[in-house]
Structure formats: C-alpha cells, structure tokens
Write an enzyme that holds these catalytic residues in place. Structure first.
Site, PDB file in Angstrom:
ATOM      1  N   GLY A   1     -16.957  -4.903  11.000  1.00 15.55           N
ATOM      2  CA  GLY A   1     -16.025  -4.605   9.904  1.00 15.55           C
ATOM      3  C   GLY A   1     -16.538  -4.981   8.522  1.00 15.55           C
ATOM      4  O   GLY A   1     -15.900  -4.632   7.521  1.00 15.55           O
TER       5      GLY A   1
ATOM      6  N   LYS B   1       0.802  -1.233   0.000  1.00 20.29           N
ATOM      7  CA  LYS B   1       0.000   0.000   0.000  1.00 20.29           C
ATOM      8  C   LYS B   1       0.833   1.280   0.000  1.00 20.29           C
ATOM      9  O   LYS B   1       0.391   2.297  -0.511  1.00 20.29           O
ATOM     10  CB  LYS B   1      -0.940   0.018   1.224  1.00 20.29           C
ATOM     11  CG  LYS B   1      -2.097  -0.949   1.103  1.00 20.29           C
ATOM     12  CD  LYS B   1      -3.054  -0.814   2.288  1.00 20.29           C
ATOM     13  CE  LYS B   1      -4.161  -1.843   2.180  1.00 20.29           C
ATOM     14  NZ  LYS B   1      -5.126  -1.768   3.271  1.00 20.29           N
TER      15      LYS B   1
ATOM     16  N   GLY C   1      -4.841   1.248  18.012  1.00 16.59           N
ATOM     17  CA  GLY C   1      -3.962   0.854  16.907  1.00 16.59           C
ATOM     18  C   GLY C   1      -3.620   2.048  16.035  1.00 16.59           C
ATOM     19  O   GLY C   1      -4.357   3.049  16.006  1.00 16.59           O
TER      20      GLY C   1
ATOM     21  N   VAL D   1     -12.839  -3.141  12.889  1.00 11.64           N
ATOM     22  CA  VAL D   1     -12.542  -3.284  11.458  1.00 11.64           C
ATOM     23  C   VAL D   1     -12.389  -4.751  11.056  1.00 11.64           C
ATOM     24  O   VAL D   1     -12.321  -5.066   9.881  1.00 11.64           O
ATOM     25  CB  VAL D   1     -11.256  -2.518  11.045  1.00 11.64           C
ATOM     26  CG1 VAL D   1     -11.407  -1.034  11.327  1.00 11.64           C
ATOM     27  CG2 VAL D   1     -10.030  -3.083  11.719  1.00 11.64           C
TER      28      VAL D   1
ATOM     29  N   ASN E   1      -4.886   2.025  -1.629  1.00  8.92           N
ATOM     30  CA  ASN E   1      -5.372   0.637  -1.690  1.00  8.92           C
ATOM     31  C   ASN E   1      -6.078   0.335  -3.009  1.00  8.92           C
ATOM     32  O   ASN E   1      -6.415  -0.818  -3.273  1.00  8.92           O
ATOM     33  CB  ASN E   1      -6.296   0.308  -0.505  1.00  8.92           C
ATOM     34  CG  ASN E   1      -7.686   0.898  -0.675  1.00  8.92           C
ATOM     35  OD1 ASN E   1      -7.854   1.922  -1.319  1.00  8.92           O
ATOM     36  ND2 ASN E   1      -8.673   0.244  -0.099  1.00  8.92           N
TER      37      ASN E   1
ATOM     38  N   GLY F   1      -1.841   1.434  12.726  1.00  7.52           N
ATOM     39  CA  GLY F   1      -1.295   0.862  11.481  1.00  7.52           C
ATOM     40  C   GLY F   1      -2.005   1.434  10.263  1.00  7.52           C
ATOM     41  O   GLY F   1      -2.559   2.541  10.309  1.00  7.52           O
TER      42      GLY F   1
HETATM   43  P1  NDP Z   1      -1.075  -3.050  10.529  1.00  8.50           P
HETATM   44  O1  NDP Z   1      -0.151  -4.186  10.737  1.00  8.50           O
HETATM   45  O2  NDP Z   1      -0.666  -1.909   9.658  1.00  8.50           O
HETATM   46  O3  NDP Z   1      -1.445  -2.409  11.972  1.00  8.50           O
HETATM   47  C1  NDP Z   1      -1.806  -3.208  13.076  1.00  8.50           C
HETATM   48  C2  NDP Z   1      -1.976  -2.326  14.320  1.00  8.50           C
HETATM   49  O4  NDP Z   1      -2.465  -3.160  15.380  1.00  8.50           O
HETATM   50  C3  NDP Z   1      -0.685  -1.693  14.810  1.00  8.50           C
HETATM   51  O5  NDP Z   1      -0.960  -0.427  15.340  1.00  8.50           O
HETATM   52  C4  NDP Z   1      -0.253  -2.660  15.919  1.00  8.50           C
HETATM   53  O6  NDP Z   1       0.508  -2.041  16.936  1.00  8.50           O
HETATM   54  C5  NDP Z   1      -1.594  -3.037  16.510  1.00  8.50           C
HETATM   55  N1  NDP Z   1      -1.545  -4.316  17.229  1.00  8.50           N
HETATM   56  C6  NDP Z   1      -1.375  -5.554  16.701  1.00  8.50           C
HETATM   57  N2  NDP Z   1      -1.404  -6.485  17.671  1.00  8.50           N
HETATM   58  C7  NDP Z   1      -1.594  -5.816  18.848  1.00  8.50           C
HETATM   59  C8  NDP Z   1      -1.690  -6.217  20.212  1.00  8.50           C
HETATM   60  N3  NDP Z   1      -1.624  -7.508  20.578  1.00  8.50           N
HETATM   61  N4  NDP Z   1      -1.909  -5.261  21.159  1.00  8.50           N
HETATM   62  C9  NDP Z   1      -1.991  -3.952  20.817  1.00  8.50           C
HETATM   63  N5  NDP Z   1      -1.873  -3.517  19.534  1.00  8.50           N
HETATM   64  C10 NDP Z   1      -1.687  -4.433  18.562  1.00  8.50           C
HETATM   65  O7  NDP Z   1      -2.428  -3.692  10.019  1.00  8.50           O
HETATM   66  P2  NDP Z   1      -3.615  -2.989   9.193  1.00  8.50           P
HETATM   67  O8  NDP Z   1      -3.896  -1.665   9.785  1.00  8.50           O
HETATM   68  O9  NDP Z   1      -3.345  -3.080   7.746  1.00  8.50           O
HETATM   69  O10 NDP Z   1      -4.810  -3.989   9.501  1.00  8.50           O
HETATM   70  C11 NDP Z   1      -5.382  -4.051  10.795  1.00  8.50           C
HETATM   71  C12 NDP Z   1      -6.690  -4.807  10.715  1.00  8.50           C
HETATM   72  O11 NDP Z   1      -7.596  -4.081   9.901  1.00  8.50           O
HETATM   73  C13 NDP Z   1      -6.600  -6.205  10.105  1.00  8.50           C
HETATM   74  O12 NDP Z   1      -7.307  -7.081  10.945  1.00  8.50           O
HETATM   75  C14 NDP Z   1      -7.304  -6.071   8.768  1.00  8.50           C
HETATM   76  O13 NDP Z   1      -7.980  -7.261   8.424  1.00  8.50           O
HETATM   77  C15 NDP Z   1      -8.300  -4.983   9.073  1.00  8.50           C
HETATM   78  N6  NDP Z   1      -8.759  -4.258   7.890  1.00  8.50           N
HETATM   79  C16 NDP Z   1     -10.104  -4.290   7.616  1.00  8.50           C
HETATM   80  C17 NDP Z   1     -10.603  -3.646   6.531  1.00  8.50           C
HETATM   81  C18 NDP Z   1     -12.072  -3.726   6.264  1.00  8.50           C
HETATM   82  O14 NDP Z   1     -12.470  -3.330   5.167  1.00  8.50           O
HETATM   83  N7  NDP Z   1     -12.888  -4.190   7.191  1.00  8.50           N
HETATM   84  C19 NDP Z   1      -9.740  -2.863   5.611  1.00  8.50           C
HETATM   85  C20 NDP Z   1      -8.347  -2.843   6.010  1.00  8.50           C
HETATM   86  C21 NDP Z   1      -7.889  -3.536   7.107  1.00  8.50           C
HETATM   87  P3  NDP Z   1       2.118  -1.850  16.816  1.00  8.50           P
HETATM   88  O15 NDP Z   1       2.330  -0.561  16.062  1.00  8.50           O
HETATM   89  O16 NDP Z   1       2.526  -1.758  18.233  1.00  8.50           O
HETATM   90  O17 NDP Z   1       2.658  -3.051  16.114  1.00  8.50           O
END
Ligand code: NDP
Length: 286
Positions: free
Chosen positions: A250, A71, A131, A227, A92, A133
């Site tokens: 989501g 992305k 989060g 989500v 995306n 990400g």
């Molecule tokens: P990223 O890997 O970019 O981000 C993940 C985030 O979650 C980070 O901030 C990470 O923190 C945090 N995280 C992960 N595990 C933990 C934990 N155990 N405790 C606390 N924080 C945690 O992923 P994406 O943003 O791309 O995707 C995230 C979710 O969004 C996925 O499940 C994906 O399926 C969903 N999604 C859904 C969409 C929809 O249309 N419904 C569209 C796009 C995504 P850290 O920075 O500390 O690692």
C-alpha cells in the site's frame, strides 16, 4: 530585506486525524523541491466542514486533502468535480484555482500507478476486490476505466455496500461486475488476475489479522495487492508471496496518490523516492 515569509498552505481535513502520516511525505517532498509549502494536519468535525471549506478561499490556501469522514460530504461545497470522482461519489483532493474549488479523487489513480510501476497490466484483466468501502470504490472505478474486463467485489452482506458498488460499476463503466457475498472462507476464482485487499484488516495495530481467504487458491500468475500502508508488509501479502504470487504493498498507492495531489497544488512533480524514504524512516522499515 525583501524576504518572503509567507508559505503556501495545503493540508488535510479529517476526524480523527492525529495519526494521519501524510505530512511526513508532504514536507519531505516540498523540501526536496525547495518550495515554500506547508502541509497542515487539521481536525475538522463533521458539522464544521462547510466553514472549513470556505476557509480555503479566505486563507488563500492552494488546496486540501479530505479523509474520513469528509470524502463524500465535501462534494456539496465544491464548484467543480472531476468526472471519475463524480462516479465514485467521493473526493480526496481539492485544489483552488481562480477562487473556485475543484474536486478530484487520486486514491484509485495512485493505485493504478503502483500497478504500472510493478509491470502489471489491466487491459482485459479480471480483478477481485475484497471490501467495498471508500478505497474500493476509487480502485474499482479506475480499474474499470483503465480497461479491466471484469470486477468481482466481495463484501460482508450486512452493510449492503458490496451490492451498491457492483451496481455502480455495471451502470457507470464498461466493465462487467459481480457481487460475491463474503460470509465464509473465500476461495479465489481461477479467472482472477489481480486480487486486492481494500479492507482495513491488518492495519496497525491489528497487524496479526488477515482477510478470511483460502490462501491455497492463490497462484503464482496472480498479482496480489494490499492498500494497508501501516505496516505495509501485511500477513495477507506474506501469504500470497508464500504461494509465489507477485505482491504489491500500500505504500506505492499512498505515495502515488500524494504525487498526483501535490501536482494539482504545486504544478510540480515530487520525487517518489524521497517520499518513500521518508515514510520508511517514519515506520522504521529498512
Ligand atoms: P471503509 O470503512 O470505507 O471500508 C472498509 C471496508 O472493509 C468495508 O467494505 C468493510 O466491510 C470492510 N471490512 C472491514 N472489516 C472487515 C472484516 N473484518 N471482514 C470483512 N470485511 C471488512 O474504509 P476505506 O475504504 O476508507 O479504507 C480501507 C483501508 O484502505 C484503510 O486501511 C485505509 O488505511 C486504506 N487506504 C489506503 C490508501 C493508500 O493510499 N494506501 C488510501 C485510502 C485508504 P463492510 O461494508 O461490511 O463494513
């Protein structure tokens, strides 16, 4: 004679990609509209992204979705990038027009549409994102652009992503932003109107997991969103529902971001109901 056997090609580039379910909603939507579009689920390794992007033009494709890990990297191969996607630093959806590649980000827009469908207003509201990400970036920028007053961004300290996103919202949008270091059970401040889990906690197969939140600080006037598309009725949402909050899953975001992408590719508006039904069938949801 005179039949056209050629199909318009669209799809998704990702790595890994095998379990991405978008083809299910795409083919259901295209069949419903009766248009000859084919959605391809394509494994593209990071080092091949440039070649894959030039293939869009060579194969006369209509466009492509990008998912992990492409992305951000894809920006350098595009001729045009929408302003909000530039702020997010992530695309995306790409569509091809007059031989040029246009980048958009529909994730956050799909999320906003799902809020609207549930009657949740954003103007002047305070939202808290768990989060920081990719999904969080898209949602944060769209919430801010839609008039949210303040964003609270909670993230684990190690990655530094929480501070980066907070700074980005402050610099590039009109919303206030505050970083919350998430290294303890998180209490939800009472000023929060909209709470969103943007982490992947609870995503299949880890459906017994939920974010480390003090759920007794969730109240009925809050809208609580997840989500996670699979399985959509997460423990996080169940806990919020027990406290009387409105819950938004989501699937709405997934379907609505796809509708916006498909409009760029086909010029047509696909049926949300057809797509939702196709996904529910796929996931075995009543
Ligand atoms: P990223 O890997 O970019 O981000 C993940 C985030 O979650 C980070 O901030 C990470 O923190 C945090 N995280 C992960 N595990 C933990 C934990 N155990 N405790 C606390 N924080 C945690 O992923 P994406 O943003 O791309 O995707 C995230 C979710 O969004 C996925 O499940 C994906 O399926 C969903 N999604 C859904 C969409 C929809 O249309 N419904 C569209 C796009 C995504 P850290 O920075 O500390 O690692």
């Amino acid at each position: 004679m005179g039949n056209c056997y050629r199909e318009e090609l669209v799809g998704v580039f990702g790595c890994p990609i095998d379990e991405n379910p978008t083809v299910v909603v795409a083919q259901a939507a295209f069949e419903d509209l009766g248009i000859p579009y084919r959605y391809l689920t394509i494994l593209v390794h990071p080092e091949d992204l440039g070649t894959a992007m030039s293939a869009l033009k060579a194969l006369n494709m209509k466009g492509i979705h990008l998912t992990i890990p492409h992305k951000v990297e894809v920006l350098k191969y595009l001729d045009h990038v929408a302003e909000d996607a530039q702020i997010m630093g992530a695309v995306n959806t790409v569509y091809v027009k007059d031989g040029e590649l246009y980048g958009e980000n529909t994730d956050g827009k799909g999320f906003l549409t799902s809020l609207k469908e549930e009657g949740v207003s954003i103007e002047g509201k305070t939202a808290m994102l768990l989060g920081a990400g990719g999904a969080s970036r898209a949602i944060a920028v769209e919430l801010a652009n839609a008039g949210a007053k303040k964003l609270l961004i909670a993230n684990r300290p190690a990655s530094g992503r929480g501070e980066v996103l907070t700074a980005l919202v402050r610099e590039k949008t009109k919303a206030e932003a505050e970083y919350i270091c998430w290294d303890h059970k998180l209490s939800i401040p009472q000023e929060v109107d909209i709470l969103v889990n943007t982490t992947n906690i609870g995503l299949y197969p880890d459906t017994d997991q939920k974010p480390d939140v003090d759920y007794n600080t969730i109240f009925p006037r809050m809208a609580v969103c997840d989500v996670i598309p699979n399985h959509p009725h997460t423990l996080f949402l169940k806990e919020a529902e027990k406290r009387g909050a409105k819950s938004i899953d989501g699937l709405g975001m997934l379907v609505n971001q796809a509708i916006i992408s498909f409009r760029f590719w086909t010029g047509r508006t696909c049926s949300a109901e057809v797509m939702r039904k196709a996904l529910s069938r796929e996931y075995g949801i009543e």
